[in-house]
Design an enzyme around this catalytic site. Structure first.
Site, PDB file in Angstrom:
ATOM      1  N   ARG A   1      53.435  24.847  12.029  1.00 53.80           N
ATOM      2  CA  ARG A   1      54.775  24.894  11.451  1.00 53.80           C
ATOM      3  C   ARG A   1      54.987  23.634  10.623  1.00 53.80           C
ATOM      4  NH1 ARG A   1      56.002  20.884  12.930  1.00 53.80           N
ATOM      5  NH2 ARG A   1      58.079  21.267  12.172  1.00 53.80           N
ATOM      6  N   GLY A   2      56.075  23.645   9.846  1.00 49.99           N
ATOM      7  CA  GLY A   2      56.283  22.564   8.887  1.00 49.99           C
ATOM      8  C   GLY A   2      55.781  23.051   7.533  1.00 49.99           C
ATOM      9  N   ALA A   3      56.619  22.886   6.502  1.00 49.82           N
ATOM     10  CA  ALA A   3      56.345  23.529   5.210  1.00 49.82           C
ATOM     11  C   ALA A   3      54.938  23.265   4.646  1.00 49.82           C
ATOM     12  CB  ALA A   3      57.436  23.122   4.218  1.00 49.82           C
TER      13      ALA A   3
ATOM     14  N   GLN B   1      61.885  20.746  17.877  1.00 48.56           N
ATOM     15  CA  GLN B   1      60.739  20.129  17.181  1.00 48.56           C
ATOM     16  C   GLN B   1      60.818  18.597  17.215  1.00 48.56           C
ATOM     17  OE1 GLN B   1      62.502  22.693  15.973  1.00 48.56           O
ATOM     18  NE2 GLN B   1      61.276  24.022  14.688  1.00 48.56           N
TER      19      GLN B   1
ATOM     20  N   ASP C   1      62.151  22.205   3.630  1.00 52.38           N
ATOM     21  CA  ASP C   1      61.330  23.420   3.509  1.00 52.38           C
ATOM     22  C   ASP C   1      61.365  23.981   2.104  1.00 52.38           C
ATOM     23  OD1 ASP C   1      62.396  23.265   6.439  1.00 52.38           O
ATOM     24  OD2 ASP C   1      60.452  24.283   6.431  1.00 52.38           O
TER      25      ASP C   1
ATOM     26  N   ASN D   1      66.670  22.619   4.809  1.00 52.32           N
ATOM     27  CA  ASN D   1      65.853  22.054   5.906  1.00 52.32           C
ATOM     28  C   ASN D   1      66.369  22.611   7.227  1.00 52.32           C
ATOM     29  OD1 ASN D   1      63.722  20.323   6.823  1.00 52.32           O
ATOM     30  ND2 ASN D   1      65.273  18.903   7.580  1.00 52.32           N
ATOM     31  N   LYS D   2      65.727  22.204   8.301  1.00 52.34           N
ATOM     32  CA  LYS D   2      66.055  22.689   9.642  1.00 52.34           C
ATOM     33  C   LYS D   2      67.548  22.600   9.926  1.00 52.34           C
ATOM     34  CE  LYS D   2      63.650  24.034  11.919  1.00 52.34           C
ATOM     35  NZ  LYS D   2      63.410  25.490  11.875  1.00 52.34           N
TER      36      LYS D   2
HETATM   37  O1  MRU Z   1      60.697  25.774  11.647  1.00 52.30           O
HETATM   38  P1  MRU Z   1      59.802  24.641  11.315  1.00 52.30           P
HETATM   39  O2  MRU Z   1      59.419  23.830  12.521  1.00 52.30           O
HETATM   40  O3  MRU Z   1      58.604  25.053  10.499  1.00 52.30           O
HETATM   41  O4  MRU Z   1      60.696  23.693  10.397  1.00 52.30           O
HETATM   42  C1  MRU Z   1      60.192  22.476   9.931  1.00 52.30           C
HETATM   43  C2  MRU Z   1      61.163  21.712   9.139  1.00 52.30           C
HETATM   44  O5  MRU Z   1      62.299  22.077   8.979  1.00 52.30           O
HETATM   45  C3  MRU Z   1      60.652  20.480   8.465  1.00 52.30           C
HETATM   46  O6  MRU Z   1      61.666  19.524   8.361  1.00 52.30           O
HETATM   47  C4  MRU Z   1      60.167  20.847   7.068  1.00 52.30           C
HETATM   48  O7  MRU Z   1      59.289  21.922   7.102  1.00 52.30           O
HETATM   49  C5  MRU Z   1      59.511  19.713   6.396  1.00 52.30           C
HETATM   50  S1  MRU Z   1      57.894  19.411   7.034  1.00 52.30           S
HETATM   51  C6  MRU Z   1      57.241  18.099   6.194  1.00 52.30           C
END
Ligand code: MRU
Length: 353
Positions: A53-55, A201, A242, A252-253
């Site tokens: 996970r994470g963009a 997270q 994201d 973002n989250k």
């Molecule tokens: O749902 P996730 O855990 O994939 O969400 C991750 C985030 O929101 C991060 O802040 C984002 O992807 C940036 S990662 C460098």
């Protein structure tokens, strides 16, 4: 970055095993498990279940997923279908589509015989590039931390939300890269880590990786940031994203927006760190960004097994939007691999031509 003093990247191709290795993030922080992906199905499963996970990491995994699809079957229709399925596997982070489009462009016109080799190389290039970009984000963001430190001459308190750490990228992270660079330079840093409901997270991943790198940090419930800012206990916020629109609006989250509002009200600088692969140059209205929803939380049961648990009354309805959008006006600056710019159409276009 390090786990138990050993350097890792978050994804790599294992030549001997002909598989893609990932760190299964659903098991962290309780267990450190490296998993093999061998097929496109394994890859889509890893993305949808959030083992990765994470963009940026989602994008890199999708790139390797296409390479695995080609190993299974290099028929054009199968590759095309695989690319479509990958794009649908997690809709919010734009890096996924960006990586698949880049792979498909590279593969088009490639001789059938070379498809597999070319795909594996392109996936590795995407990873190497992300690592370099995140390192540059760190060096650019370091300048901001240094300025605060030189003025304050005391520990710099940074608040972050979710995990935009090295686990969410290939290495370094986006929001954490300036933190790691400052820490390595000897600047005293303390990180307020938002727990990040509902998937935690921040608590499970950000705090874990900061601990492994010995960066002092404290987990806080998501709603705590406001009072800490009122008390003067936060010098700056840095978050990841994201999908950032060319208008400077930052998706973002969930919970990021409320942190930005509190930061604005308390004159705390609010920075967003991102590689250019996270910029969406097409969507102009943030209401058009697809927002995912989530439903369960996970934790350890009394026998140390990871379990999904229901935390609400059975009869209650719940709405767990996974992301929100922070309007550009609340963003102090965007920290990119090319430098720091204003969150605006003009500044982004100037920086990325
Ligand atoms: O749902 P996730 O855990 O994939 O969400 C991750 C985030 O929101 C991060 O802040 C984002 O992807 C940036 S990662 C460098």
């Amino acid at each position: 970055m390090k786990i138990e003093n050993k350097e890792y990247r978050t994804i790599w191709f294992d030549e001997d095993n002909q598989s893609v290795k990932i760190i299964d993030q659903t098991k962290l922080p309780h267990q450190f498990v490296i998993k093999d992906l061998k097929t496109i199905k394994d890859t889509i499963n890893a993305i949808t279940t959030m083992e990765v996970r994470g963009a940026p990491l989602i994008g890199a995994t999708a790139a390797y997923g296409l390479a695995l699809a080609i190993k299974e079957n290099n028929d054009h229709n199968f590759i095309k279908k695989s690319s479509e399925n990958l794009i649908q596997s997690r809709p919010t982070a734009i890096n996924l589509r960006w990586a698949v489009d880049r792979m498909m462009k590279k593969l088009s016109g490639t001789n059938n015989k070379n498809l597999s080799k070319v795909a594996l190389k392109e996936a590795k290039d995407i990873c190497d590039e992300d690592e370099k970009f995140c390192e540059n984000i760190g060096l650019n963001g370091l300048e901001i931390i240094e300025k605060i430190y030189n003025k304050k001459n005391d520990t710099v308190n940074i608040l972050t939300h979710c995990n935009a750490g090295w686990l969410a990228t290939i290495n370094w992270g986006t929001a954490t890269s300036p933190i790691y660079h400052a820490h390595k330079k000897g600047i005293p840093i303390h990180v307020w880590v938002d727990e990040t409901r509902p998937r935690n997270q921040g608590a499970n991943l950000t705090s874990y990786e900061l601990n492994e790198e010995e960066v002092p940090n404290t987990i806080i419930a998501d709603n705590t940031g406001g009072i800490l800012m009122q008390r003067g206990d936060v010098d700056m916020c840095i978050v990841g994203t994201d999908r950032t629109l060319s208008t400077g609006d930052v998706c973002n989250k969930i919970g990021t927006y409320l942190k930005a509002l509190a930061a604005y009200d308390n004159n705390v600088p609010f920075y967003v760190a991102l590689p250019s692969s996270t910029i969406d140059w097409d969507i102009k209205n943030f209401k058009d960004i697809p927002i995912e929803e989530l439903s369960h939380v996970e934790g350890l049961d009394e026998n140390n097994n990871i379990k999904k648990v229901l935390i609400y009354p059975k009869k209650s309805k719940s709405l767990n939007l996974a992301f929100d959008v922070t309007p550009a006006k609340y963003v102090t600056g965007l920290i990119t691999e090319k430098g720091i710019c204003e969150a605006s159409d003009v500044a982004l276009k100037k920086m990325f031509n």
